[in-house]
Enzyme design. Structure first.
Site, PDB file in Angstrom:
ATOM      1  CE1 TYR A 144      40.073  23.120  47.936  1.00  0.00           C
ATOM      2  CE2 TYR A 144      41.825  21.923  47.017  1.00  0.00           C
ATOM      3  CZ  TYR A 144      40.507  22.343  47.216  1.00  0.00           C
ATOM      4  OH  TYR A 144      39.485  21.352  46.558  1.00  0.00           O
ATOM      5  CG  ASP A 239      47.750  19.361  52.973  1.00  0.00           C
ATOM      6  OD1 ASP A 239      48.223  18.699  52.285  1.00  0.00           O
ATOM      7  OD2 ASP A 239      46.357  19.833  52.507  1.00  0.00           O
ATOM      8  CE  LYS A 267      48.518  18.873  44.430  1.00  0.00           C
ATOM      9  NZ  LYS A 267      47.477  19.157  43.556  1.00  0.00           N
TER      10      LYS A 267
HETATM   11  N1  HOZ Z   1      45.343  21.925  45.030  1.00  0.00           N
HETATM   12  C1  HOZ Z   1      45.206  21.842  43.388  1.00  0.00           C
HETATM   13  C2  HOZ Z   1      44.761  23.326  43.112  1.00  0.00           C
HETATM   14  N2  HOZ Z   1      45.671  24.239  43.909  1.00  0.00           N
HETATM   15  C3  HOZ Z   1      44.024  20.876  43.213  1.00  0.00           C
HETATM   16  C4  HOZ Z   1      43.725  21.029  41.770  1.00  0.00           C
HETATM   17  C5  HOZ Z   1      42.256  20.874  41.619  1.00  0.00           C
HETATM   18  O1  HOZ Z   1      41.472  21.126  42.522  1.00  0.00           O
HETATM   19  O2  HOZ Z   1      41.847  20.386  40.531  1.00  0.00           O
END
Ligand code: HOZ
Length: 429
Positions: A144, A239, A267
């Site tokens: 993702y 990423d 983050k």
């Molecule tokens: N990458 C985070 C979840 N795996 C993002 C948090 C979100 O989408 O709120």
């Protein structure tokens, strides 16, 4: 466990916001039940509006590696706050931030600050396309990279949790430019490059997949991707929004000794504020406006409050032994969880990399996306609620990585394992 106030808030929220939340992964859609609403957080704990206290293994989905509301981070923010929140002209803290990132991650010779992971990854692939003059992007099933159109194809995180890995609303013409590969499959990557190598602008990968729970790269896999990109003139984009500064001070690229062409971060570099970045080779980054023609911009990018929170967090994690001690704690936690599950007769395996871990309800070692999605999600859901009732908060999805912070000490790990023993027994029953 009382939840009256959270329940009222969620009832109101559902009338006003899609699913009652501002990001899908916060809803308890796949595990069932209702999310709790946070009142505050301190150290390793989240405290909800009904006064319940949870040992937190999400850490705001990654930023809180030094624990919630760390006094040094709060002080740094308080110090700059009164001078103004955002200027729209350059400020000194942006320069310090760029110096810090480029020093800690040598593959990043230049960096550009943005406000979300989505912006960082979208900008990185635009740069890859602009610099190579090619259109196709390769991503991996279950990875993702935020919610940009090009990435919502066989995506992980909330997409996988909700069972819609390819989103409606993404034009087919654009989706056709995203080629997907199974992560950790050497041959599939070789074959794709043999067929389409000359059209591929870049390969974007979470070097450790944190959005299909937590899948580690097989030995030599990241090297293989590096070699294919070099051979075919494509750019390798790591990423590291999740792994950056977490799995080692220099991120996954330091841990596995790989030099990507471009990287994305987020983050931890914001310490809880909306901060992300992309960076990489100087000759590539100089093609970004205004030094080059590839356009990318941001009104709030590099604002002093966000930079102060991020710099204070980055200062904390540079303390000698910071990552070594986190790694030790993660092993204690994961070994303890496996032992507790074994005692209860529940099949569980874990994966871990420094301050990041995965918990899979299976007796197999998980190395692929197919194995991750084949795990027993119903058992996970029972365990999730069992341990939540005992004051421990894991991500409300079988497909999200867990995160530890330096505030997770003996007491928190001890409490978690005690709660896990009982929750695993209930899971089996
Ligand atoms: N990458 C985070 C979840 N795996 C993002 C948090 C979100 O989408 O709120």
């Amino acid at each position: 466990m009382k939840n009256d106030i959270s329940h009222d808030l969620f009832t109101r929220a559902q009338q006003l916001m899609p699913g009652g939340v501002n990001s899908p992964v916060r809803a308890f859609k796949s595990v069932g039940g209702e999310p709790f609403f946070a009142a505050r957080a301190e150290g390793a704990y989240l405290i909800d509006v009904d006064g319940n206290r949870y040992v937190d293994y999400i850490g705001s989905w990654g930023p809180m590696i030094a624990g919630h509301a760390h006094p040094q981070v709060l002080d740094a923010v308080a110090k700059v706050l009164r001078d103004g929140l955002s200027f729209g002209v350059p400020n000194a803290l942006e320069v310090t931030m760029a110096e810090t990132i480029t020093r800690l991650v040598p593959s990043c010779e230049m960096v550009r600050m943005v406000n979300s992971g989505t912006e960082a990854t979208l900008s990185a692939i635009r740069l890859a396309r602009g610099a190579t003059g090619r259109n196709k992007i390769v991503k991996f099933e279950g990875c993702y990279h935020g919610h940009g159109d090009s990435f919502l194809v066989k995506a992980g995180s909330g997409m996988l949790t909700l069972g819609v890995p390819t989103s409606p609303g993404v034009p087919k013409a654009l989706a056709d430019l995203t080629l997907t590969l199974p992560y950790n499959d050497f041959e599939a990557a070789t074959n794709l490059f043999d067929e389409a190598g000359a059209e591929i602008a870049g390969v974007i990968v979470e070097p450790i997949v944190g959005n299909a729970n937590c899948i580690l790269p097989r030995d030599g896999y990241l090297e293989h991707l590096r070699a294919l990109c070099t051979q075919h003139g494509a750019l390798l984009i790591f990423d590291e929004v999740m792994t950056g500064f977490r799995v080692a001070l220099g991120g996954a690229q330091a841990r596995y000794s790989i030099t990507p062409d471009l990287s994305t971060f987020g983050k931890i570099i914001g310490g809880g504020m909306p901060v992300c970045a992309y960076g990489g080779r100087r000759d590539l980054m100089q093609q970004i406006a205004p030094s080059g023609p590839i356009y990318q911009a941001g009104t709030l990018s590099g604002n002093p409050v966000a930079m102060a929170a991020g710099l204070a967090t980055l200062a904390l994690i540079q303390a000698p032994g910071f990552h070594a001690s986190l790694e030790k704690r993660t092993h204690e936690l994961c070994d303890g969880l496996e032992a507790a599950a074994r005692e209860a007769g529940v099949a569980v395996t874990t994966t871990r990399s420094c301050a990041m871990f995965g918990l899979y309800f299976t007796d197999q070692r998980v190395e692929t996306y197919a194995q991750a999605v084949a795990c027993d999600t119903a058992a996970f859901n029972r365990f999730f609620h069992g341990i939540l009732r005992r004051g421990v908060y894991f991500a409300p999805s079988a497909f999200e990585a867990g995160f530890l912070s330096s505030a997770h000490g003996d007491i928190e790990i001890g409490h978690t394992l005690e709660a896990a023993r009982e929750a695993f027994r209930e899971t089996r029953a």
